[in-house]
Design a protein around this motif. Structure first.
Motif, PDB file in Angstrom:
ATOM      1  N   ASP A   1      49.059  20.392  35.016  1.00 41.74           N
ATOM      2  CA  ASP A   1      50.040  21.469  34.785  1.00 41.74           C
ATOM      3  C   ASP A   1      50.988  21.618  35.978  1.00 41.74           C
ATOM      4  OD1 ASP A   1      47.805  22.477  36.200  1.00 41.74           O
ATOM      5  OD2 ASP A   1      48.105  24.529  35.482  1.00 41.74           O
ATOM      6  N   GLU A   2      50.503  21.285  37.152  1.00 43.39           N
ATOM      7  CA  GLU A   2      51.361  21.367  38.343  1.00 43.39           C
ATOM      8  C   GLU A   2      52.359  20.213  38.415  1.00 43.39           C
ATOM      9  OE1 GLU A   2      48.257  22.514  38.520  1.00 43.39           O
ATOM     10  OE2 GLU A   2      48.566  24.501  39.373  1.00 43.39           O
TER      11      GLU A   2
ATOM     12  N   ASP B   1      48.543  28.869  41.681  1.00 40.36           N
ATOM     13  CA  ASP B   1      47.447  29.429  40.887  1.00 40.36           C
ATOM     14  C   ASP B   1      46.842  30.697  41.486  1.00 40.36           C
ATOM     15  OD1 ASP B   1      47.685  27.409  39.031  1.00 40.36           O
ATOM     16  OD2 ASP B   1      45.994  26.232  39.783  1.00 40.36           O
TER      17      ASP B   1
ATOM     18  N   MET C   1      51.910  31.228  38.935  1.00 44.00           N
ATOM     19  CA  MET C   1      52.034  30.133  37.964  1.00 44.00           C
ATOM     20  C   MET C   1      51.535  30.512  36.575  1.00 44.00           C
ATOM     21  SD  MET C   1      50.621  26.245  38.032  1.00 44.00           S
ATOM     22  CE  MET C   1      51.359  25.083  36.889  1.00 44.00           C
ATOM     23  N   HIS C   2      50.493  31.329  36.516  1.00 50.53           N
ATOM     24  CA  HIS C   2      49.905  31.713  35.225  1.00 50.53           C
ATOM     25  C   HIS C   2      49.916  33.238  35.143  1.00 50.53           C
ATOM     26  CE1 HIS C   2      48.536  27.542  34.888  1.00 50.53           C
ATOM     27  NE2 HIS C   2      48.062  27.653  36.110  1.00 50.53           N
TER      28      HIS C   2
END
Ligand code: FE2
Ligand code: FE2
Length: 242
Positions: A77-78, A158, A212-213
């Motif tokens: 995802d990164e 994260d 990020m999330h």
């Protein structure tokens, strides 16, 4: 899955895709684009998300003009579409901590990455980002964050991950939701230096946390980081036998 674009601080754009079937409330995957003379992307997103992410980048700045491709650590995802973006943007270069370049990216990136020293600054022209090594925080030997000086925005990857389809920016507590997600995912390395690393980032006194999330946060980022550090220290203590 819909992808949305929002400016979360002056010239810093959040590209966000909610995946509804992760966890009880869904989970978002966010990339951050810094619009400057040398545009910088923090997180590429999964390879499967690249068409949607590229469309949103192009609403802000030409995709082919991207100069820097950056991310917190090496997971799909990164940085899943790192090489596709290097192909789409001929002047783009991956920039990462020297350790991550040595261990992985010198081999994995299709063009040589730029290794950054802890505390090294890139002048993007109108924006300035400083790289900080955060080994194993939240996870990954090569883990790092970026701090954008002009907006005092910590691109914290994260850290503070939380569930749900929240607003692009919140001023509400982000530590409680991060603890709820940690209970579910167990994604963060619990080490004796986890809390200390977060407290070091608090010294930057960020005004914005580009998470990020989940939602980005605006407010007292230092206090949030110290409270997150305290929460992880408590988890570590609870995990150690008497
Ligand atoms: Fe991660
Ligand atoms: Fe992530």
């Amino acid at each position: 899955m819909a992808t949305r674009l929002d400016e979360i601080a002056d010239g810093i754009y959040r590209i966000s895709t909610l995946v509804p079937d992760i966890g009880p409330k869904g989970f978002s995957f966010n990339q951050f684009l810094i619009d400057a003379e040398q545009p910088l992307l923090f997180h590429t997103g999964h390879r499967s998300m690249l068409p949607a992410v590229a469309d949103e980048i192009s609403r802000v700045t030409p995709l082919a003009g991207l100069r820097w491709i950056t991310f917190g650590h090496i997971e799909s995802d990164e940085c899943g579409s790192m090489n596709q973006l290097l192909a789409a943007a001929p002047r783009a270069q991956v920039a990462h901590g020297a350790l991550g370049c040595m261990v992985s990216l010198n081999e994995m990136a299709d063009r040589p990455p730029k290794p950054l020293a802890d505390g090294e600054t890139l002048d993007l022209g109108g924006k300035r980002v400083t790289h900080f090594d955060t080994p194993h925080v939240p996870h990954g030997w090569e883990a790092r964050v970026l701090f954008e000086e002009t907006t005092r925005t910590l691109l914290c990857g994260d850290l503070f991950s939380h569930l749900g389809d929240g607003p692009p920016v919140t001023t509400d507590d982000v530590v409680g939701p991060a603890e709820e997600a940690e209970d579910l995912f167990r994604a963060t390395c619990l080490t004796p230096t986890t809390g200390a690393t977060m407290r070091r980032l608090a010294e930057l006194d960020p005004r914005n946390l580009a998470i990020m999330h989940g939602s980005s946060f605006t407010g007292d980022g230092a206090s949030a980081l110290v409270r997150l550090a305290d929460a992880y220290d408590a988890r570590l203590l609870a995990a150690v036998p008497d």
